[in-house]
Design a protein around this motif. Structure first.
Motif, PDB file in Angstrom:
ATOM      1  N   CYS A 229       5.295  54.084  19.004  1.00 32.78           N
ATOM      2  CA  CYS A 229       6.472  53.314  18.573  1.00 32.78           C
ATOM      3  C   CYS A 229       7.634  53.619  19.513  1.00 32.78           C
ATOM      4  O   CYS A 229       7.807  54.754  19.940  1.00 32.78           O
ATOM      5  CB  CYS A 229       6.824  53.687  17.135  1.00 32.78           C
ATOM      6  SG  CYS A 229       8.347  52.903  16.572  1.00 32.78           S
ATOM      7  N   ARG A 230       8.427  52.599  19.846  1.00 37.58           N
ATOM      8  CA  ARG A 230       9.527  52.811  20.789  1.00 37.58           C
ATOM      9  C   ARG A 230      10.888  52.374  20.248  1.00 37.58           C
ATOM     10  O   ARG A 230      11.876  52.382  20.970  1.00 37.58           O
ATOM     11  CB  ARG A 230       9.245  52.035  22.098  1.00 37.58           C
ATOM     12  CG  ARG A 230       8.086  52.597  22.892  1.00 37.58           C
ATOM     13  CD  ARG A 230       8.402  54.006  23.435  1.00 37.58           C
ATOM     14  NE  ARG A 230       7.267  54.604  24.095  1.00 37.58           N
ATOM     15  CZ  ARG A 230       6.392  55.428  23.515  1.00 37.58           C
ATOM     16  NH1 ARG A 230       6.541  55.764  22.231  1.00 37.58           N
ATOM     17  NH2 ARG A 230       5.382  55.946  24.179  1.00 37.58           N
ATOM     18  N   ALA A 231      10.939  51.901  18.996  1.00 37.43           N
ATOM     19  CA  ALA A 231      12.229  51.467  18.441  1.00 37.43           C
ATOM     20  C   ALA A 231      12.118  51.411  16.918  1.00 37.43           C
ATOM     21  O   ALA A 231      11.059  51.706  16.370  1.00 37.43           O
ATOM     22  CB  ALA A 231      12.580  50.087  18.989  1.00 37.43           C
ATOM     23  N   ASN A 232      13.206  51.048  16.296  1.00 40.06           N
ATOM     24  CA  ASN A 232      13.144  50.870  14.847  1.00 40.06           C
ATOM     25  C   ASN A 232      13.433  49.408  14.574  1.00 40.06           C
ATOM     26  O   ASN A 232      14.563  49.017  14.298  1.00 40.06           O
ATOM     27  CB  ASN A 232      14.183  51.800  14.186  1.00 40.06           C
ATOM     28  CG  ASN A 232      14.054  51.766  12.681  1.00 40.06           C
ATOM     29  OD1 ASN A 232      13.192  51.062  12.150  1.00 40.06           O
ATOM     30  ND2 ASN A 232      14.908  52.496  11.988  1.00 40.06           N
ATOM     31  N   CYS A 233      12.397  48.579  14.684  1.00 38.86           N
ATOM     32  CA  CYS A 233      12.598  47.128  14.624  1.00 38.86           C
ATOM     33  C   CYS A 233      12.729  46.616  13.192  1.00 38.86           C
ATOM     34  O   CYS A 233      13.185  45.488  12.976  1.00 38.86           O
ATOM     35  CB  CYS A 233      11.440  46.394  15.308  1.00 38.86           C
ATOM     36  SG  CYS A 233      11.028  47.047  16.924  1.00 38.86           S
TER      37      CYS A 233
ATOM     38  N   PRO B  49       7.437  43.047  20.957  1.00 37.91           N
ATOM     39  CA  PRO B  49       8.149  44.224  20.441  1.00 37.91           C
ATOM     40  C   PRO B  49       8.058  45.376  21.448  1.00 37.91           C
ATOM     41  O   PRO B  49       7.128  45.429  22.259  1.00 37.91           O
ATOM     42  CB  PRO B  49       7.407  44.552  19.139  1.00 37.91           C
ATOM     43  CG  PRO B  49       6.108  43.854  19.232  1.00 37.91           C
ATOM     44  CD  PRO B  49       6.308  42.664  20.105  1.00 37.91           C
ATOM     45  N   PRO B  50       9.015  46.305  21.388  1.00 42.29           N
ATOM     46  CA  PRO B  50       9.099  47.352  22.426  1.00 42.29           C
ATOM     47  C   PRO B  50       7.806  48.147  22.631  1.00 42.29           C
ATOM     48  O   PRO B  50       7.455  48.441  23.773  1.00 42.29           O
ATOM     49  CB  PRO B  50      10.216  48.268  21.911  1.00 42.29           C
ATOM     50  CG  PRO B  50      11.026  47.409  21.015  1.00 42.29           C
ATOM     51  CD  PRO B  50      10.109  46.398  20.420  1.00 42.29           C
ATOM     52  N   CYS B  51       7.102  48.480  21.550  1.00 47.82           N
ATOM     53  CA  CYS B  51       5.870  49.269  21.699  1.00 47.82           C
ATOM     54  C   CYS B  51       4.851  48.501  22.539  1.00 47.82           C
ATOM     55  O   CYS B  51       4.234  49.034  23.459  1.00 47.82           O
ATOM     56  CB  CYS B  51       5.277  49.618  20.330  1.00 47.82           C
ATOM     57  SG  CYS B  51       5.058  48.170  19.273  1.00 47.82           S
TER      58      CYS B  51
ATOM     59  N   ILE C  73      10.332  45.701  11.176  1.00 54.85           N
ATOM     60  CA  ILE C  73       9.492  44.520  10.936  1.00 54.85           C
ATOM     61  C   ILE C  73       8.115  44.882  10.360  1.00 54.85           C
ATOM     62  O   ILE C  73       7.283  44.023  10.149  1.00 54.85           O
ATOM     63  CB  ILE C  73       9.307  43.689  12.232  1.00 54.85           C
ATOM     64  CG1 ILE C  73       8.800  44.572  13.398  1.00 54.85           C
ATOM     65  CG2 ILE C  73      10.582  42.985  12.617  1.00 54.85           C
ATOM     66  CD1 ILE C  73       8.490  43.806  14.673  1.00 54.85           C
TER      67      ILE C  73
ATOM     68  N   ILE D  70       1.409  52.956  14.005  1.00 53.21           N
ATOM     69  CA  ILE D  70       1.741  53.030  15.434  1.00 53.21           C
ATOM     70  C   ILE D  70       2.665  54.220  15.693  1.00 53.21           C
ATOM     71  O   ILE D  70       2.542  54.902  16.716  1.00 53.21           O
ATOM     72  CB  ILE D  70       2.341  51.687  15.918  1.00 53.21           C
ATOM     73  CG1 ILE D  70       1.238  50.619  15.839  1.00 53.21           C
ATOM     74  CG2 ILE D  70       2.869  51.779  17.341  1.00 53.21           C
ATOM     75  CD1 ILE D  70       1.644  49.232  16.235  1.00 53.21           C
TER      76      ILE D  70
ATOM     77  N   CYS E 211       3.446  49.347  11.653  1.00 49.70           N
ATOM     78  CA  CYS E 211       4.372  50.166  12.457  1.00 49.70           C
ATOM     79  C   CYS E 211       4.207  51.649  12.113  1.00 49.70           C
ATOM     80  O   CYS E 211       4.265  52.499  13.003  1.00 49.70           O
ATOM     81  CB  CYS E 211       5.811  49.723  12.214  1.00 49.70           C
ATOM     82  SG  CYS E 211       6.148  48.105  12.936  1.00 49.70           S
TER      83      CYS E 211
ATOM     84  N   PRO F 152       4.013  44.893  14.310  1.00 52.63           N
ATOM     85  CA  PRO F 152       4.443  44.263  15.569  1.00 52.63           C
ATOM     86  C   PRO F 152       4.297  42.745  15.591  1.00 52.63           C
ATOM     87  O   PRO F 152       5.099  42.051  16.230  1.00 52.63           O
ATOM     88  CB  PRO F 152       3.527  44.911  16.614  1.00 52.63           C
ATOM     89  CG  PRO F 152       3.169  46.225  16.026  1.00 52.63           C
ATOM     90  CD  PRO F 152       3.105  46.023  14.547  1.00 52.63           C
TER      91      PRO F 152
HETATM   92  S1  SF4 Z   1       9.046  49.538  14.900  1.00 53.34           S
HETATM   93 FE1  SF4 Z   1       7.036  48.632  14.963  1.00 53.34          FE
HETATM   94  S2  SF4 Z   1       7.221  46.891  16.333  1.00 53.34           S
HETATM   95 FE2  SF4 Z   1       9.011  48.185  16.690  1.00 53.34          FE
HETATM   96  S3  SF4 Z   1       8.440  49.507  18.374  1.00 53.34           S
HETATM   97 FE3  SF4 Z   1       7.935  50.607  16.506  1.00 53.34          FE
HETATM   98  S4  SF4 Z   1       5.819  50.107  16.091  1.00 53.34           S
HETATM   99 FE4  SF4 Z   1       6.556  48.620  17.576  1.00 53.34          FE
END
Ligand code: SF4
Length: 309
Positions: free
Chosen positions: A291-295, A212-214, A297, A285, A282, A300
């Motif tokens: 966190c680097r995206a909105n996955c 995952p991006p993070c 999920i 995080i 998440c 991670p």
């Molecule tokens: S949504 Fe969760 S898995 Fe995705 S980048 Fe953010 S913290 Fe990581």
């Protein structure tokens, strides 16, 4: 000059040091100084910190010049790993000097780095932006655990020294680019590269997989030999345990970090595994700023479940 020189050689980033160097110029960068500078860099790669005993002011001045020369070599080398190792080593050395100093000297060094504190009702206070800029990212320094009054955060004397160490490290990680140095600097840079075992990136096959991006960003940072905050190290370690990496593989990968200590890393990884710590959610995080995206999920580790379907 003696006292000023003593201060300057311990705190070579200070204005006192710059003043001495300005009046002396760089004409004194002799072969001995270059050799000292090379040794400083090689020592930092081995995590060794030597405190020299000076017989005369000339020795101190030589050491001060060696520090500047080391920065010039690093500016020419542009090797992030070597620069960061040097920054970690020198900043720790500054911390050890501070432990032997009076309160006034600690204040002087702090102010040189933009850490201005005040005492109110017996409490040591630092402005909030300064606290945020120069504290290590460990849970110990989370604002939730702090007493904040009128934009000032209460700290302990020892924490002020830790902030100075952090400020020195950040300062040293920024080296000015040196494009066409004198031949002796080029030769010194070559010597460092030649004399060192090749600094290979310690990676493992599993880390070439998708993450995952993070986590991908943290893996990338470790490969580039960048420092990671405490929560970032923790998240990455428990994630790597979660995807099935052995302790040895995780420790080998963490050896890319500039402040790597096998003993501490091994303890932390084994402790996390024994305690069965899970990967933070998440939302946690996000609160760490990692966190680097909105996955979508929630954790991670679910990245892999989703991909296997
Ligand atoms: S949504 Fe969760 S898995 Fe995705 S980048 Fe953010 S913290 Fe990581």
């Amino acid at each position: 000059m003696g006292e000023g020189l003593d201060f300057a050689v311990k705190y070579p980033f200070s204005s006192a040091a710059k003043e001495i160097l300005k009046s002396d110029g760089f004409s004194n960068i002799t072969d001995e100084v270059v050799e000292l500078a090379v040794n400083k860099i090689i020592d930092s790669l081995a995590g060794k910190s030597r405190k020299r005993i000076y017989i005369s002011g000339a020795g101190e001045k030589e050491d001060l010049l060696a520090y500047v020369t080391a920065r010039i070599i690093l500016g020419y080398l542009r090797n992030r790993y070597i620069t960061n190792k040097f920054a970690v080593n020198e900043s720790k050395k500054v911390h050890s000097y501070l432990n032997e100093e009076s309160g006034e000297t600690v204040d002087r060094v702090a102010e040189e780095l933009g850490i201005k504190t005040k005492v109110n009702d017996g409490m040591l206070l630092v402005p909030l932006p300064v606290f945020l800029k120069f504290t290590p990212r460990s849970p110990h320094y989370h604002l939730i655990n702090r007493c904040i009054t009128n934009g000032f955060v209460q700290i302990e004397k020892q924490e002020k020294k830790r902030m100075i160490e952090e400020a020195v490290r950040k300062h040293l990680e920024r080296v000015p680019l040196v494009k066409k140095p004198p031949q002796k600097i080029i030769s010194a840079a070559k010597k460092i590269i030649n004399e060192l075992p090749k600094q290979e990136i310690q990676a493992t096959a599993e880390l070439e997989d998708s993450h995952p991006p993070c986590i991908a960003e943290l893996i990338d940072a470790v490969k580039k030999h960048q420092n990671l905050s405490h929560p970032a190290r923790f998240c990455l370690a428990v994630y790597l345990i979660g995807i099935g990496l052995s302790d040895d593989k995780i420790i080998r990968f963490y050896s890319n970090l500039p402040d790597f200590s096998e003993k501490i890393t091994r303890y932390q990884v084994e402790h996390a595994r024994k305690r069965g710590y899970s990967v933070p959610s998440c939302s946690t995080i996000v609160s760490y700023g990692l966190c680097r995206a909105n996955c979508g999920i929630r954790n991670p580790l679910n990245w892999h479940k989703g991909r296997r379907k």
